[in-house]
Write a protein that holds these residues in place. Structure first.
Motif, short mmCIF file in Angstrom:
data_model
loop_
_atom_site.label_atom_id
_atom_site.label_comp_id
_atom_site.label_asym_id
_atom_site.label_seq_id
_atom_site.Cartn_x
_atom_site.Cartn_y
_atom_site.Cartn_z
N THR A 16 5.10 19.01 21.47
CA THR A 16 3.95 18.65 20.63
C THR A 16 4.15 19.11 19.18
N HIS A 17 5.37 19.41 18.80
CA HIS A 17 5.63 19.86 17.43
C HIS A 17 5.32 18.74 16.44
N GLY A 18 4.47 19.03 15.47
CA GLY A 18 4.15 18.04 14.45
C GLY A 18 3.01 17.12 14.79
N THR A 19 2.28 17.38 15.87
CA THR A 19 1.19 16.47 16.24
C THR A 19 0.09 16.43 15.18
N LYS A 24 0.84 -1.19 0.00
CA LYS A 24 0.00 0.00 0.00
C LYS A 24 0.88 1.25 0.00
N LYS A 25 0.41 2.28 -0.71
CA LYS A 25 1.20 3.49 -0.91
C LYS A 25 0.40 4.71 -0.45
N ALA A 26 1.09 5.63 0.21
CA ALA A 26 0.47 6.88 0.65
C ALA A 26 1.33 8.05 0.19
N LEU A 27 0.66 9.11 -0.22
CA LEU A 27 1.34 10.31 -0.73
C LEU A 27 1.06 11.49 0.19
N THR A 28 2.11 12.21 0.56
CA THR A 28 1.94 13.45 1.30
C THR A 28 2.34 14.62 0.43
N ILE A 29 1.49 15.64 0.39
CA ILE A 29 1.73 16.87 -0.36
C ILE A 29 1.85 17.98 0.68
N ALA A 30 3.06 18.38 0.99
CA ALA A 30 3.26 19.25 2.15
C ALA A 30 4.62 19.92 2.09
N GLY A 31 4.91 20.71 3.12
CA GLY A 31 6.18 21.40 3.22
C GLY A 31 7.22 20.58 3.96
N SER A 32 8.47 20.91 3.71
CA SER A 32 9.59 20.25 4.38
C SER A 32 9.94 20.98 5.67
N ASP A 33 10.15 20.24 6.73
CA ASP A 33 10.56 20.78 8.04
C ASP A 33 12.01 20.36 8.28
N SER A 34 12.92 21.30 8.24
CA SER A 34 14.34 20.97 8.42
C SER A 34 14.62 20.36 9.78
N GLY A 35 13.76 20.66 10.76
CA GLY A 35 13.94 20.09 12.10
C GLY A 35 13.42 18.67 12.23
N GLY A 36 12.68 18.20 11.22
CA GLY A 36 12.27 16.80 11.18
C GLY A 36 11.04 16.44 11.99
N GLY A 37 10.42 17.40 12.68
CA GLY A 37 9.32 17.06 13.57
C GLY A 37 7.94 17.13 12.95
N ALA A 38 7.82 17.89 11.86
CA ALA A 38 6.51 18.10 11.23
C ALA A 38 6.65 17.94 9.72
N GLY A 39 5.57 18.29 9.01
CA GLY A 39 5.62 18.31 7.56
C GLY A 39 5.95 16.97 6.93
#
Length: 270
Positions: free
Chosen positions: A207-210, A4-19
């Motif tokens: 809670t960053h990226g919740t 199964k495949k999922a696609l995210t269309i979003a921004g990049s978070d250089s800190g790695g916690g969100a996006g």
């Protein structure tokens, strides 16, 4: 093997916690192959966002065209879309390729307060994107912006959910992370009935990226063929574990622990 495949269309978070980063980690932990179309590059860490560089709309479209030509997703989620132009381009691709399981996380404000959505994009989101949504997952401030109302009570949330449903979203989850109740209650609406999905509120700044993680978990479960009800319950368990066993890194709003849920399935977290 039916991967199964999922696609995210979003921004990049250089800190790695969100996006994008949070989404791909969540997909991996829930056993789904993750793909991405990056809409913006942000310079950020747990202390906040110091820069946002939008990806040209033509490049966003190219990413989506490439995925559609070879790697048809079983479910799609959107996160940070930034501008009206990007929203319209993404909505056009979703509609053109007939992607059916679509989770809209209407990202507007970063944890540190930086705006991640231009003001003129709200109307485009309501007009072009909500009618394509299998599920929309606003928090309370986002639901207020989308509906134009103040939300102070559970009845207010129910009214907001009805409005979002009437705008075209087939299912609505209004998250309860921004109120002050002892329990964190997410309100789910399917157009006919309401259901409250609750968990104890945890006192933590990490809670960053919740929001990204919760909607990514929903997307992964929909990609696997689970019902909306089951997906909501699993996503709630996933984010609760991620917050409970947070990583305690960074000096500001730290990220959640994306591997906590999977670890809990097999062994105690130390």
């Amino acid at each position: 093997m039916n991967t199964k495949k999922a696609l995210t269309i979003a921004g990049s978070d250089s800190g790695g916690g969100a996006g994008i980063q949070a989404d791909l980690k969540t997909f991996q932990e829930l056993g789904v192959y993750g793909m991405s179309a990056i809409t913006a590059i942000t310079a950020q860490n747990t202390l906040g966002v110091s820069g946002v560089h939008p990806v040209p709309t033509s490049m966003i479209t190219s990413q989506l065209e490439s995925i559609a030509a070879d790697l048809t997703p079983d479910a799609v989620k959107t996160g940070m879309l930034f501008s009206s132009e990007v929203i319209q381009a993404v909505a056009h691709c979703i509609d053109t390729y007939q992607w059916k399981q679509v989770v809209i996380d209407p990202v507007m404000i970063a944890k540190g307060g930086a705006s991640l959505l231009q003001s003129d994009a709200i109307a485009s989101m309501k007009k072009h994107l909500l009618p394509l949504a299998t599920l929309i997952t606003p928090n309370i401030p986002e639901a207020e912006v989308l509906t134009g109302m103040i939300i102070q009570s559970m009845e207010d949330r129910k009214t907001a959910a009805r409005i979002l449903y009437e705008l075209g979203a087939k299912h609505v989850v209004i998250k309860g992370g921004h109120n002050d109740d002892f329990m964190a209650i997410d309100l789910y609406f399917d157009g006919e009935k309401f259901e409250e999905v609750s968990s104890p509120r945890l006192q933590t700044k990490n809670t960053h990226g919740t929001g990204c993680t919760f909607s990514a978990a929903l997307t992964a479960e929909l990609a696997k063929g689970n019902t909306i009800n089951d997906a909501v319950c699993i996503a709630k368990q996933f984010i609760q574990a991620a917050i409970t066993y947070d990583l305690q890194i960074g000096s500001g709003h730290g990220p959640t622990n994306h591997w906590a849920y999977k670890q809990l399935q097999g062994e105690a977290i130390r």
